[in-house]
Structures are given as C-alpha cells and as structure tokens.
Write a protein that holds these residues in place. Structure first.
Motif, PDB file in Angstrom:
ATOM      1  N   TYR A  19       0.838  -1.195   0.000  1.00 60.44           N
ATOM      2  CA  TYR A  19       0.000   0.000   0.000  1.00 60.44           C
ATOM      3  C   TYR A  19       0.872   1.244   0.000  1.00 60.44           C
ATOM      4  CZ  TYR A  19      -4.321  -2.493   1.120  1.00 60.44           C
ATOM      5  OH  TYR A  19      -5.420  -3.310   1.079  1.00 60.44           O
ATOM      6  N   ARG A  20       0.394   2.296  -0.655  1.00 60.10           N
ATOM      7  CA  ARG A  20       0.985   3.627  -0.599  1.00 60.10           C
ATOM      8  C   ARG A  20       0.137   4.424   0.386  1.00 60.10           C
ATOM      9  NH1 ARG A  20       5.655   4.628  -2.729  1.00 60.10           N
ATOM     10  NH2 ARG A  20       5.070   6.546  -3.727  1.00 60.10           N
ATOM     11  N   PHE A  21       0.760   5.306   1.166  1.00 55.95           N
ATOM     12  CA  PHE A  21       0.008   6.054   2.169  1.00 55.95           C
ATOM     13  C   PHE A  21       0.619   7.429   2.391  1.00 55.95           C
ATOM     14  CE2 PHE A  21       3.422   3.998   4.419  1.00 55.95           C
ATOM     15  CZ  PHE A  21       3.855   4.954   5.318  1.00 55.95           C
ATOM     16  N   GLY A  22      -0.218   8.369   2.791  1.00 54.12           N
ATOM     17  CA  GLY A  22       0.257   9.702   3.123  1.00 54.12           C
ATOM     18  C   GLY A  22      -0.865  10.712   3.122  1.00 54.12           C
ATOM     19  N   ALA A  23      -0.492  11.959   3.347  1.00 52.87           N
ATOM     20  CA  ALA A  23      -1.474  13.039   3.422  1.00 52.87           C
ATOM     21  C   ALA A  23      -1.900  13.515   2.036  1.00 52.87           C
ATOM     22  CB  ALA A  23      -0.902  14.214   4.218  1.00 52.87           C
ATOM     23  N   HIS A  24      -1.005  13.399   1.063  1.00 53.98           N
ATOM     24  CA  HIS A  24      -1.266  13.886  -0.289  1.00 53.98           C
ATOM     25  C   HIS A  24      -0.904  12.807  -1.297  1.00 53.98           C
ATOM     26  CE1 HIS A  24      -1.683  17.843   1.489  1.00 53.98           C
ATOM     27  NE2 HIS A  24      -0.542  17.627   2.128  1.00 53.98           N
ATOM     28  N   GLU A  25      -1.703  12.675  -2.324  1.00 50.93           N
ATOM     29  CA  GLU A  25      -1.512  11.600  -3.304  1.00 50.93           C
ATOM     30  C   GLU A  25      -0.171  11.683  -4.031  1.00 50.93           C
ATOM     31  OE1 GLU A  25      -4.288   9.352  -6.604  1.00 50.93           O
ATOM     32  OE2 GLU A  25      -5.171  10.807  -5.251  1.00 50.93           O
ATOM     33  N   ASP A  26       0.417  12.866  -4.100  1.00 47.74           N
ATOM     34  CA  ASP A  26       1.698  13.016  -4.797  1.00 47.74           C
ATOM     35  C   ASP A  26       2.901  12.915  -3.860  1.00 47.74           C
ATOM     36  OD1 ASP A  26       0.993  15.401  -3.558  1.00 47.74           O
ATOM     37  OD2 ASP A  26       1.952  16.654  -5.060  1.00 47.74           O
ATOM     38  N   ARG A  27       2.648  12.627  -2.568  1.00 45.53           N
ATOM     39  CA  ARG A  27       3.737  12.515  -1.572  1.00 45.53           C
ATOM     40  C   ARG A  27       3.466  11.330  -0.658  1.00 45.53           C
ATOM     41  NH1 ARG A  27       5.274  18.342   0.607  1.00 45.53           N
ATOM     42  NH2 ARG A  27       6.239  16.930   2.064  1.00 45.53           N
ATOM     43  N   LEU A  28       3.648  10.127  -1.180  1.00 43.29           N
ATOM     44  CA  LEU A  28       3.267   8.922  -0.443  1.00 43.29           C
ATOM     45  C   LEU A  28       4.465   8.072  -0.037  1.00 43.29           C
ATOM     46  CD1 LEU A  28       0.256   7.813  -2.681  1.00 43.29           C
ATOM     47  CD2 LEU A  28       0.171   9.077  -0.535  1.00 43.29           C
ATOM     48  N   GLY A  29       4.324   7.419   1.093  1.00 40.57           N
ATOM     49  CA  GLY A  29       5.247   6.375   1.507  1.00 40.57           C
ATOM     50  C   GLY A  29       4.644   5.040   1.115  1.00 40.57           C
ATOM     51  N   SER A  30       5.271   3.946   1.518  1.00 38.51           N
ATOM     52  CA  SER A  30       4.689   2.636   1.213  1.00 38.51           C
ATOM     53  C   SER A  30       4.929   1.663   2.363  1.00 38.51           C
ATOM     54  CB  SER A  30       5.239   2.074  -0.098  1.00 38.51           C
ATOM     55  OG  SER A  30       6.618   1.848  -0.014  1.00 38.51           O
ATOM     56  N   LEU A  31       4.005   0.705   2.453  1.00 36.67           N
ATOM     57  CA  LEU A  31       4.109  -0.364   3.443  1.00 36.67           C
ATOM     58  C   LEU A  31       3.662  -1.657   2.794  1.00 36.67           C
ATOM     59  CD1 LEU A  31       1.065  -1.281   4.595  1.00 36.67           C
ATOM     60  CD2 LEU A  31       1.250   0.885   5.784  1.00 36.67           C
ATOM     61  N   TRP A  32       4.039  -2.754   3.444  1.00 38.67           N
ATOM     62  CA  TRP A  32       3.697  -4.094   2.956  1.00 38.67           C
ATOM     63  C   TRP A  32       3.122  -4.883   4.117  1.00 38.67           C
ATOM     64  CZ3 TRP A  32       5.614  -8.964   4.346  1.00 38.67           C
ATOM     65  CH2 TRP A  32       5.281 -10.010   3.483  1.00 38.67           C
ATOM     66  N   ILE A  33       2.063  -5.648   3.845  1.00 37.78           N
ATOM     67  CA  ILE A  33       1.477  -6.520   4.864  1.00 37.78           C
ATOM     68  C   ILE A  33       1.508  -7.964   4.373  1.00 37.78           C
ATOM     69  CG2 ILE A  33      -0.884  -6.065   4.043  1.00 37.78           C
ATOM     70  CD1 ILE A  33      -1.739  -6.474   7.072  1.00 37.78           C
ATOM     71  N   ASP A  34       1.940  -8.839   5.253  1.00 38.60           N
ATOM     72  CA  ASP A  34       1.961 -10.276   4.993  1.00 38.60           C
ATOM     73  C   ASP A  34       0.535 -10.799   5.156  1.00 38.60           C
ATOM     74  OD1 ASP A  34       2.035 -13.171   5.924  1.00 38.60           O
ATOM     75  OD2 ASP A  34       4.157 -12.874   5.442  1.00 38.60           O
ATOM     76  N   LYS A  35      -0.002 -11.416   4.122  1.00 41.89           N
ATOM     77  CA  LYS A  35      -1.391 -11.900   4.155  1.00 41.89           C
ATOM     78  C   LYS A  35      -1.621 -12.987   5.201  1.00 41.89           C
ATOM     79  CE  LYS A  35      -3.187 -11.140  -0.457  1.00 41.89           C
ATOM     80  NZ  LYS A  35      -3.623 -11.834  -1.685  1.00 41.89           N
ATOM     81  N   LEU A  36      -0.623 -13.793   5.474  1.00 41.35           N
ATOM     82  CA  LEU A  36      -0.793 -14.897   6.415  1.00 41.35           C
ATOM     83  C   LEU A  36      -0.686 -14.435   7.867  1.00 41.35           C
ATOM     84  CD1 LEU A  36      -1.246 -17.932   6.720  1.00 41.35           C
ATOM     85  CD2 LEU A  36       1.243 -18.213   6.609  1.00 41.35           C
TER      86      LEU A  36
END
Length: 79
Positions: A19-36
């Motif tokens: 997932y990309r995340f942040g306050a503004h769509e043009d300035r995002l960080g990213s994270l990953w989640i393990d489904k299991l």
C-alpha cells in the motif's frame, strides 16, 4: 491535531499486499502486509515531518482490514 491518511493499494500477490500512504496523493510512503501473519513493514517513509505518525496510522487501518480478511483498493484513516 487532526490526521488524514490516504491509503491506496499498489500491488497484491499471494504472499502480501503493498500500500501507498500519506497526506497527499503526490507525496506517499509505502508499506507491505503479509497476508498470512498480518506482519507490516514500512518500505518507504512519507516525505512529511511526522512520517512515523502517518505510518503508524496507516498500519493500524491496514491491519484492521486484514483482520476482516479485506484488502481494499482504497481506504483512509481520519481522526
């Protein structure tokens, strides 16, 4: 202090979701989640002053959806 964190699915495979995340769509960080396991890793910080606050809130929202078995295309955290 009010917070809004936009969370957008970037990619998904059989192992996890990024997932990309942040306050503004043009300035995002990213994270990953393990489904299991539900383990979440920050891949890239947001370019904001409070980058950890954005990550923590995004991680909680993504984890809450994971508990329900959901990986939405778009979600958000608002407080």
């Amino acid at each position: 202090m009010a917070f809004y964190v936009l969370i957008l699915k970037e990619k998904e495979d059989e192992i996890g979701v990024t997932y990309r995340f942040g306050a503004h769509e043009d300035r995002l960080g990213s994270l990953w989640i393990d489904k299991l396991s539900g383990e979440i890793k920050e891949l890239q910080e947001t370019p904001e002053q409070n980058s950890q606050a954005f990550f923590q809130r995004a991680a909680v929202k993504v984890w809450q959806n994971w508990k329900k078995g959901a990986f939405p295309e778009k979600t958000s955290w608002a407080s």
